[in-house]
Every structure is written in structure tokens, then in C-alpha cells.
Motif scaffolding. Structure first.
Motif, PDB file in Angstrom:
ATOM      1  N   LEU A 125       0.824  -1.206   0.000  1.00 47.72           N
ATOM      2  CA  LEU A 125       0.000   0.000   0.000  1.00 47.72           C
ATOM      3  C   LEU A 125       0.861   1.261   0.000  1.00 47.72           C
ATOM      4  O   LEU A 125       0.592   2.208  -0.739  1.00 47.72           O
ATOM      5  CB  LEU A 125      -0.929  -0.010   1.213  1.00 47.72           C
ATOM      6  CG  LEU A 125      -1.930   1.151   1.319  1.00 47.72           C
ATOM      7  CD1 LEU A 125      -2.857   1.169   0.109  1.00 47.72           C
ATOM      8  CD2 LEU A 125      -2.738   1.044   2.606  1.00 47.72           C
ATOM      9  N   SER A 126       1.930   1.263   0.806  1.00 44.40           N
ATOM     10  CA  SER A 126       2.785   2.450   0.895  1.00 44.40           C
ATOM     11  C   SER A 126       3.571   2.689  -0.384  1.00 44.40           C
ATOM     12  O   SER A 126       3.965   3.819  -0.666  1.00 44.40           O
ATOM     13  CB  SER A 126       3.749   2.314   2.079  1.00 44.40           C
ATOM     14  OG  SER A 126       4.633   1.211   1.893  1.00 44.40           O
ATOM     15  N   GLN A 127       3.798   1.633  -1.182  1.00 49.90           N
ATOM     16  CA  GLN A 127       4.543   1.780  -2.426  1.00 49.90           C
ATOM     17  C   GLN A 127       3.631   2.010  -3.633  1.00 49.90           C
ATOM     18  O   GLN A 127       4.097   2.025  -4.764  1.00 49.90           O
ATOM     19  CB  GLN A 127       5.396   0.531  -2.672  1.00 49.90           C
ATOM     20  CG  GLN A 127       6.479   0.313  -1.638  1.00 49.90           C
ATOM     21  CD  GLN A 127       7.494   1.449  -1.605  1.00 49.90           C
ATOM     22  OE1 GLN A 127       7.911   1.955  -2.639  1.00 49.90           O
ATOM     23  NE2 GLN A 127       7.893   1.855  -0.405  1.00 49.90           N
ATOM     24  N   GLY A 128       2.351   2.191  -3.391  1.00 48.94           N
ATOM     25  CA  GLY A 128       1.435   2.520  -4.464  1.00 48.94           C
ATOM     26  C   GLY A 128       0.928   1.351  -5.272  1.00 48.94           C
ATOM     27  O   GLY A 128       0.263   1.549  -6.296  1.00 48.94           O
ATOM     28  N   VAL A 129       1.211   0.121  -4.834  1.00 51.89           N
ATOM     29  CA  VAL A 129       0.714  -1.051  -5.562  1.00 51.89           C
ATOM     30  C   VAL A 129      -0.784  -1.236  -5.331  1.00 51.89           C
ATOM     31  O   VAL A 129      -1.516  -1.679  -6.212  1.00 51.89           O
ATOM     32  CB  VAL A 129       1.491  -2.314  -5.144  1.00 51.89           C
ATOM     33  CG1 VAL A 129       0.936  -3.553  -5.836  1.00 51.89           C
ATOM     34  CG2 VAL A 129       2.964  -2.151  -5.461  1.00 51.89           C
ATOM     35  N   GLY A 130      -1.247  -0.844  -4.160  1.00 51.65           N
ATOM     36  CA  GLY A 130      -2.653  -0.996  -3.808  1.00 51.65           C
ATOM     37  C   GLY A 130      -2.824  -1.900  -2.614  1.00 51.65           C
ATOM     38  O   GLY A 130      -1.932  -2.671  -2.252  1.00 51.65           O
ATOM     39  N   LEU A 131      -3.997  -1.794  -1.981  1.00 48.26           N
ATOM     40  CA  LEU A 131      -4.291  -2.642  -0.833  1.00 48.26           C
ATOM     41  C   LEU A 131      -4.636  -4.038  -1.310  1.00 48.26           C
ATOM     42  O   LEU A 131      -5.590  -4.225  -2.068  1.00 48.26           O
ATOM     43  CB  LEU A 131      -5.453  -2.072  -0.026  1.00 48.26           C
ATOM     44  CG  LEU A 131      -5.851  -2.874   1.217  1.00 48.26           C
ATOM     45  CD1 LEU A 131      -4.763  -2.782   2.275  1.00 48.26           C
ATOM     46  CD2 LEU A 131      -7.182  -2.395   1.779  1.00 48.26           C
ATOM     47  N   PRO A 132      -3.868  -5.057  -0.901  1.00 45.48           N
ATOM     48  CA  PRO A 132      -4.138  -6.413  -1.389  1.00 45.48           C
ATOM     49  C   PRO A 132      -5.211  -7.100  -0.557  1.00 45.48           C
ATOM     50  O   PRO A 132      -5.508  -6.724   0.581  1.00 45.48           O
ATOM     51  CB  PRO A 132      -2.787  -7.110  -1.204  1.00 45.48           C
ATOM     52  CG  PRO A 132      -2.208  -6.447   0.004  1.00 45.48           C
ATOM     53  CD  PRO A 132      -2.663  -5.003  -0.060  1.00 45.48           C
ATOM     54  N   ARG A 133      -5.789  -8.121  -1.150  1.00 45.78           N
ATOM     55  CA  ARG A 133      -6.594  -9.078  -0.409  1.00 45.78           C
ATOM     56  C   ARG A 133      -5.655 -10.195   0.025  1.00 45.78           C
ATOM     57  O   ARG A 133      -5.008 -10.822  -0.806  1.00 45.78           O
ATOM     58  CB  ARG A 133      -7.716  -9.626  -1.281  1.00 45.78           C
ATOM     59  CG  ARG A 133      -8.832  -8.624  -1.543  1.00 45.78           C
ATOM     60  CD  ARG A 133      -9.629  -8.368  -0.293  1.00 45.78           C
ATOM     61  NE  ARG A 133     -10.766  -7.482  -0.519  1.00 45.78           N
ATOM     62  CZ  ARG A 133     -11.703  -7.243   0.373  1.00 45.78           C
ATOM     63  NH1 ARG A 133     -11.640  -7.807   1.579  1.00 45.78           N
ATOM     64  NH2 ARG A 133     -12.687  -6.421   0.120  1.00 45.78           N
ATOM     65  N   VAL A 134      -5.580 -10.440   1.331  1.00 43.51           N
ATOM     66  CA  VAL A 134      -4.605 -11.374   1.893  1.00 43.51           C
ATOM     67  C   VAL A 134      -5.335 -12.598   2.429  1.00 43.51           C
ATOM     68  O   VAL A 134      -6.208 -12.484   3.295  1.00 43.51           O
ATOM     69  CB  VAL A 134      -3.790 -10.704   3.022  1.00 43.51           C
ATOM     70  CG1 VAL A 134      -2.752 -11.674   3.570  1.00 43.51           C
ATOM     71  CG2 VAL A 134      -3.124  -9.433   2.524  1.00 43.51           C
TER      72      VAL A 134
END
Length: 239
Positions: A125-134
Motif C-alpha cells: 500500500l505504501s509503495q502505491g501497488v494498492g491494498l491487497p486481499r490477503v
């Protein structure tokens, strides 16, 4: 999902009451898999996690080269309105494929600690990839499960007992198939842990079931392809 819902009782397909009960069961299964994200909890955890890390660990080190490889992989997944990059475009690694606008990101990770999921979510999220579903282990308390769902955690439904065969997963398996297909279509990053913490180095049963969903989505054409990115977190001493 409709086929799985109607197969147990063929004679009651047209009954309105049975259809209503089936819809309630499907909603219950979806509620076990995921919950709506909480922006307030996400902002709170994004602010609190770095402070927690400084108290739990003496230091947290990030390998810049490996991070750049992950970001390069993420950049190959363009948005529908974004032009594809031609080979040799500045900023694109020569070994990376060109942008693929319909391809979701799936991160495959080793699992050494319960902190792996929050750490990866925070990093992506902090690197701009997006919030993942884990994908989270089912061995959690109900309160912790509810909290993790609000932060992007997803779980196998309780009806999918480990002893069941792949062909006998019934309605829970059909709902899970449909859910994973929707996550992939929406191109939300997906994080799958391949083993359980403190276990032997072998593919865990939950991981096998999640990977089966991914393979079925590709086989059924829900998405044209998926970009698999191996990631991992190492500890001097796993907490």
C-alpha cells in the motif's frame, strides 16, 4: 453458484422459500470469506504499524533491489485506459513483459510469522501497488477474524472441511470460486501464503485450495492471465 445451490434438492428449485434460504446461505458464506473494508481502521493501522514495528524489532530492513523488482512487476499491469509500453521504454526493465491491462497481480509468499500479512499489506500500500486481499489462516479467533476482514483479509468458508474432496465442496466451494474470480477481474492484488508458520516446508492445505481457485479462474476464462510474483519476509528470530 446456481448449479451448486440447486443440486442438493432438485425438486425444490422453483420453491420461493428454498430460494430465499439459499440466498441467505450464500450471503452467510460471503460474510465468512470477506467483509467491507474499513477506511478508518486502514488509516489507523497505517499510522500505528510503523510505531509497533520499532517496538517489536531492533530494525526492519528493506532490500531496495528486490523491492524494485516487485514494483517493476506491478508496473507491467496497466489500467484499462493506459497505453501499453513499447519494448525499450525508459523505466521498464528489459526482461519485464510489456504492460498487460487485464492481468491481475498475485503475490505468492512464504509464511514464517502472523506479522507477514500486515507487513506485506503495509509495504504494497505504501509503495502505491494498492491494498491487497490477503488469504489468512482460519486458525484465528472470531474477533481477530472480523478485524482482519475489515483490513483486507479473506478466509476460507467454514463449510470447506479439509477432508472434503475438490469435487465435494458444494455451495461454499462454488461461492469461493465466484468470489476469487471477481477479485481477479477487479484486479485487486491478491496475496497467498504457501505454507503455515512453524510448519514443514510443504504446500499447506489452505494454500492448495486458494491456488485451485486461481487455476479454475484461468481455465474458465475469468481473466486472460495472472502475473505471479514471489515475495518473502525473513526474520533473524520469527516473532
Amino acid at each position: 453458484v446456481q448449479d451448486a445451490a440447486s443440486s442438493p434438492e432438485p425438486g425444490s428449485r422453483g420453491d420461493e422459500g428454498s430460494q430465499r434460504c439459499c440466498r441467505e446461505e450464500i450471503r452467510q458464506i460471503l460474510g465468512e470469506i470477506q467483509a467491507p473494508l474499513s477506511p478508518l481502521l486502514l488509516r489507523l493501522c497505517h499510522w500505528l504499524l510503523p510505531k509497533l514495528l520499532t517496538r517489536v524489532f531492533l530494525s526492519v530492513q528493506l532490500h531496495r533491489g528486490q523491492l524494485e523488482m516487485v514494483l517493476q512487476a506491478a508496473r507491467t499491469v496497466g489500467s484499462p485506459g493506459r497505453a501499453l509500453a513499447a519494448p525499450g521504454t525508459p523505466g521498464i526493465h528489459p526482461r519485464m513483459p510489456p504492460l498487460q491491462p487485464e492481468v491481475p497481480l498475485v503475490f505468492l509468499c512464504s509464511h514464517q510469522s502472523p506479522l507477514d500479512g500486515p507487513l506485506l499489506s503495509f509495504l504494497l500500500l505504501s509503495q502505491g501497488v494498492g491494498l491487497p486481499r490477503v488469504a489468512v489462516s482460519t486458525r484465528t479467533s472470531p474477533r481477530l477474524r472480523s478485524l482482519l476482514q475489515r483490513l483486507g483479509g479473506i478466509f476460507l468458508p467454514s463449510g470447506m472441511a479439509p477432508t472434503w474432496s475438490d469435487r465435494d465442496e458444494g455451495l461454499p466451494g462454488a461461492v469461493l470460486d465466484a468470489y476469487v474470480q471477481e477479485v481477479l477481474r477487479s484486479r485487486q492484488p491478491l496475496v497467498l501464503f504457501l505454507e503455515e508458520p512453524s510448519a514443514l516446508l510443504r504446500l499447506a492445505e489452505p494454500a492448495r485450495r486458494w491456488l485451485l481457485r486461481l487455476l479454475r479462474a484461468l481455465r474458465d476464462g475469468a481473466v486472460p492471465d495472472a502475473l505471479l510474483v514471489p515475495v518473502g519476509i525473513a526474520y533473524d528470530v520469527a516473532p
